[in-house]
Design a protein around this motif. Structure first.
Motif, mmCIF file in Angstrom:
data_model
loop_
_atom_site.group_PDB
_atom_site.id
_atom_site.type_symbol
_atom_site.label_atom_id
_atom_site.label_comp_id
_atom_site.label_asym_id
_atom_site.label_seq_id
_atom_site.Cartn_x
_atom_site.Cartn_y
_atom_site.Cartn_z
ATOM 1 N N ARG A 1 0.825 -1.204 0.000
ATOM 2 C CA ARG A 1 0.000 0.000 0.000
ATOM 3 C C ARG A 1 0.859 1.254 0.000
ATOM 4 N NH1 ARG A 1 -1.536 3.595 3.847
ATOM 5 N NH2 ARG A 1 -3.585 4.620 3.603
ATOM 6 N N SER A 2 1.866 1.305 0.872
ATOM 7 C CA SER A 2 2.724 2.492 0.958
ATOM 8 C C SER A 2 3.486 2.721 -0.340
ATOM 9 C CB SER A 2 3.705 2.347 2.126
ATOM 10 O OG SER A 2 3.016 2.237 3.349
ATOM 11 N N ALA A 3 4.004 1.634 -0.932
ATOM 12 C CA ALA A 3 4.778 1.771 -2.164
ATOM 13 C C ALA A 3 3.905 2.251 -3.318
ATOM 14 C CB ALA A 3 5.432 0.432 -2.516
ATOM 15 N N VAL A 4 2.687 1.734 -3.398
ATOM 16 C CA VAL A 4 1.782 2.154 -4.473
ATOM 17 C C VAL A 4 1.372 3.611 -4.285
ATOM 18 C CG1 VAL A 4 -0.497 1.796 -5.492
ATOM 19 C CG2 VAL A 4 0.966 -0.163 -4.995
ATOM 20 N N LEU A 5 1.072 4.010 -3.052
ATOM 21 C CA LEU A 5 0.684 5.399 -2.805
ATOM 22 C C LEU A 5 1.819 6.360 -3.131
ATOM 23 C CD1 LEU A 5 -1.352 5.105 0.523
ATOM 24 C CD2 LEU A 5 -2.220 5.506 -1.792
ATOM 25 N N GLU A 6 3.045 5.958 -2.813
ATOM 26 C CA GLU A 6 4.187 6.808 -3.159
ATOM 27 C C GLU A 6 4.338 6.927 -4.663
ATOM 28 O OE1 GLU A 6 9.021 7.066 -2.368
ATOM 29 O OE2 GLU A 6 7.816 5.546 -1.378
ATOM 30 N N THR A 7 4.125 5.826 -5.369
ATOM 31 C CA THR A 7 4.227 5.850 -6.823
ATOM 32 C C THR A 7 3.114 6.685 -7.444
ATOM 33 O OG1 THR A 7 5.186 3.631 -6.743
ATOM 34 C CG2 THR A 7 4.424 4.394 -8.877
ATOM 35 N N LEU A 8 1.938 6.654 -6.862
ATOM 36 C CA LEU A 8 0.806 7.405 -7.405
ATOM 37 C C LEU A 8 1.017 8.914 -7.340
ATOM 38 C CD1 LEU A 8 -2.255 5.370 -6.057
ATOM 39 C CD2 LEU A 8 -1.479 5.563 -8.430
ATOM 40 N N SER A 9 1.955 9.364 -6.522
ATOM 41 C CA SER A 9 2.215 10.801 -6.428
ATOM 42 C C SER A 9 3.196 11.296 -7.494
ATOM 43 C CB SER A 9 2.774 11.134 -5.036
ATOM 44 O OG SER A 9 4.040 10.519 -4.847
ATOM 45 N N GLN A 10 3.714 10.382 -8.315
ATOM 46 C CA GLN A 10 4.684 10.767 -9.336
ATOM 47 C C GLN A 10 4.007 11.485 -10.510
ATOM 48 O OE1 GLN A 10 7.999 10.297 -8.774
ATOM 49 N NE2 GLN A 10 7.338 9.495 -6.769
ATOM 50 N N ASP A 11 4.822 12.250 -11.254
ATOM 51 C CA ASP A 11 4.278 13.047 -12.355
ATOM 52 C C ASP A 11 3.678 12.188 -13.457
ATOM 53 O OD1 ASP A 11 5.010 15.363 -11.067
ATOM 54 O OD2 ASP A 11 6.926 15.560 -12.122
ATOM 55 N N TYR A 12 4.314 11.061 -13.777
ATOM 56 C CA TYR A 12 3.805 10.257 -14.894
ATOM 57 C C TYR A 12 2.444 9.642 -14.569
ATOM 58 C CZ TYR A 12 5.404 6.044 -12.426
ATOM 59 O OH TYR A 12 5.596 5.036 -11.516
ATOM 60 N N ILE A 13 2.149 9.439 -13.277
ATOM 61 C CA ILE A 13 0.824 8.943 -12.897
ATOM 62 C C ILE A 13 -0.210 10.040 -13.096
ATOM 63 C CG2 ILE A 13 -0.575 8.074 -11.010
ATOM 64 C CD1 ILE A 13 1.333 6.014 -12.016
ATOM 65 N N ARG A 14 0.163 11.246 -12.715
ATOM 66 C CA ARG A 14 -0.779 12.369 -12.929
ATOM 67 C C ARG A 14 -1.027 12.571 -14.416
ATOM 68 N NH1 ARG A 14 1.873 14.613 -8.275
ATOM 69 N NH2 ARG A 14 3.487 15.584 -9.574
ATOM 70 N N THR A 15 -0.003 12.372 -15.237
ATOM 71 C CA THR A 15 -0.191 12.487 -16.690
ATOM 72 C C THR A 15 -1.143 11.416 -17.193
ATOM 73 O OG1 THR A 15 2.045 13.391 -16.944
ATOM 74 C CG2 THR A 15 0.990 12.485 -18.913
ATOM 75 N N ALA A 16 -0.963 10.180 -16.686
ATOM 76 C CA ALA A 16 -1.854 9.098 -17.093
ATOM 77 C C ALA A 16 -3.295 9.387 -16.673
ATOM 78 C CB ALA A 16 -1.381 7.777 -16.496
ATOM 79 N N ARG A 17 -3.467 9.924 -15.479
ATOM 80 C CA ARG A 17 -4.819 10.279 -15.031
ATOM 81 C C ARG A 17 -5.402 11.386 -15.895
ATOM 82 N NH1 ARG A 17 -6.491 9.228 -9.933
ATOM 83 N NH2 ARG A 17 -8.485 9.898 -10.829
ATOM 84 N N ALA A 18 -4.563 12.340 -16.289
ATOM 85 C CA ALA A 18 -5.047 13.443 -17.121
ATOM 86 C C ALA A 18 -5.487 12.964 -18.502
ATOM 87 C CB ALA A 18 -3.951 14.506 -17.266
ATOM 88 N N LYS A 19 -4.914 11.836 -18.945
ATOM 89 C CA LYS A 19 -5.295 11.289 -20.246
ATOM 90 C C LYS A 19 -6.571 10.452 -20.178
ATOM 91 C CE LYS A 19 -0.678 11.187 -22.306
ATOM 92 N NZ LYS A 19 0.399 10.340 -22.903
#
Length: 314
Positions: free
Chosen positions: A201-219
């Motif tokens: 859970r902690s590792a996934v949440l940390e990864t979700l804060s990265q820029d490329y995740i926000r880009t994927a969400r924006a798409k």
């Protein structure tokens, strides 16, 4: 990648060498003489000296270490003082219990923890996340030996779904042995699954804060899609670390569980060797377990490189 692998291989060999010296030194300073223990208090000095010579306990520490280490390299683990059979035969008989138990418990732990950790991360702050964190906190806090006794009380004594202990042997077939290993595997797996789920859970949440995740969400990807398609693989490195440590712990640290369920595994063999002053069994089996831990860590390092291409260029 080749350079990275060679550097880890050198570290593996050095770790094995240091571990062998430490294990031999620790066993050597344990008080009490095996020959005197085996013969009893009334044995004469001549009889004790003769047995020491027969067991190979004569000579200096360096000479005995070199003899022991050389035997390890050639597959000769020595002869048990108590059972008077090769230690390799004892290990071969006991590893058929400890290794399946370890793999069974690790499979249960992974199957429970990874989906649970992903669900908690995908639903952060919601009821599912709160429930997962509460249950895993309880799983971390409860000692596995107490949990093992609770499992015996409920599922073996009250419901009679599983045996309370013992191991029928692989000659009896696969199913009876899996049934016999189920409660011990659950007792070992659930505390480890709690740790692994929290790390996931902690590792996934940390990864979700990265820029490329926000880009994927924006798409247009949903949070669940971002977790499964992008965050999961990049969160695997700390999870692989915990998996490697868990395998090592489950293989080398199941002494209490094996005694609770009367399983003839490596843990009970070490315990019996200590109580009977069978030093060659103790030092050889402990060295094998330490070697397994070191080799597993080496394989985890290689898994790092497979999961993170940046490590291959080091």
């Amino acid at each position: 990648m080749l350079r990275y692998t060679l550097s880890r291989l050198v570290s593996l060999v050095a770790s094995l060498a240091v571990a062998s010296v430490v294990i031999f030194a620790v066993v050597e300073i344990i008080p009490g003489d095996p020959a005197s223990f085996m013969l009893g208090l009334n044995a004469s000095d001549e009889t004790v000296a003769a047995l020491r010579a027969q067991l190979g306990l004569e000579g200096g520490p360096v000479e005995r270490y070199l003899s022991w280490a050389g035997g390890l390299l050639t597959g000769d683990l020595g002869t048990s003082y108590t059972y008077r059979v090769p230690v390799a035969d004892l290990v071969a008989a006991r590893i058929g219990v400890s290794l399946p138990l370890t793999l069974y418990a690790l499979a249960l732990s992974t199957a429970i923890a990874i989906p649970t950790g992903l669900i908690a991360a995908a639903r952060r702050g919601r009821a599912a996340d709160v429930a997962v964190m509460g249950v895993t906190q309880l799983g971390v806090a409860v000692p596995n030996f107490w949990f093992a006794m609770l499992l015996v009380l409920v599922f073996a004594i009250t419901l009679r779904w599983f045996p309370s202990g013992g191991f029928p042997g692989w000659d009896k077939g696969l199913w009876p042995n899996l049934v016999a290993l189920t409660l011990p595997a659950i007792a070992l797996a659930l505390p480890q699954a709690s740790i692994l789920a929290r790390v996931m859970r902690s590792a996934v949440l940390e990864t979700l804060s990265q820029d490329y995740i926000r880009t994927a969400r924006a798409k247009g990807l949903t949070r669940a899609q971002a977790v499964t398609r992008h965050a999961f693989r990049n969160a695997l490195i700390p999870v692989l670390t915990i998996l490697g440590l868990q395998f090592s712990f489950l293989l080398a640290g199941a002494i209490i569980i094996e005694n609770v369920f009367f399983l003839p595994g490596l843990g009970r063999l070490i315990f019996q060797g200590i109580t009977q002053r069978d030093l060659i069994v103790v030092e050889s089996v402990v060295m094998l377990l330490v070697a397994a831990v070191i080799v597993v860590n080496f394989l985890v390092d290689l898994a790092y490189a497979a999961a993170d291409p940046r490590l291959r260029r080091r």
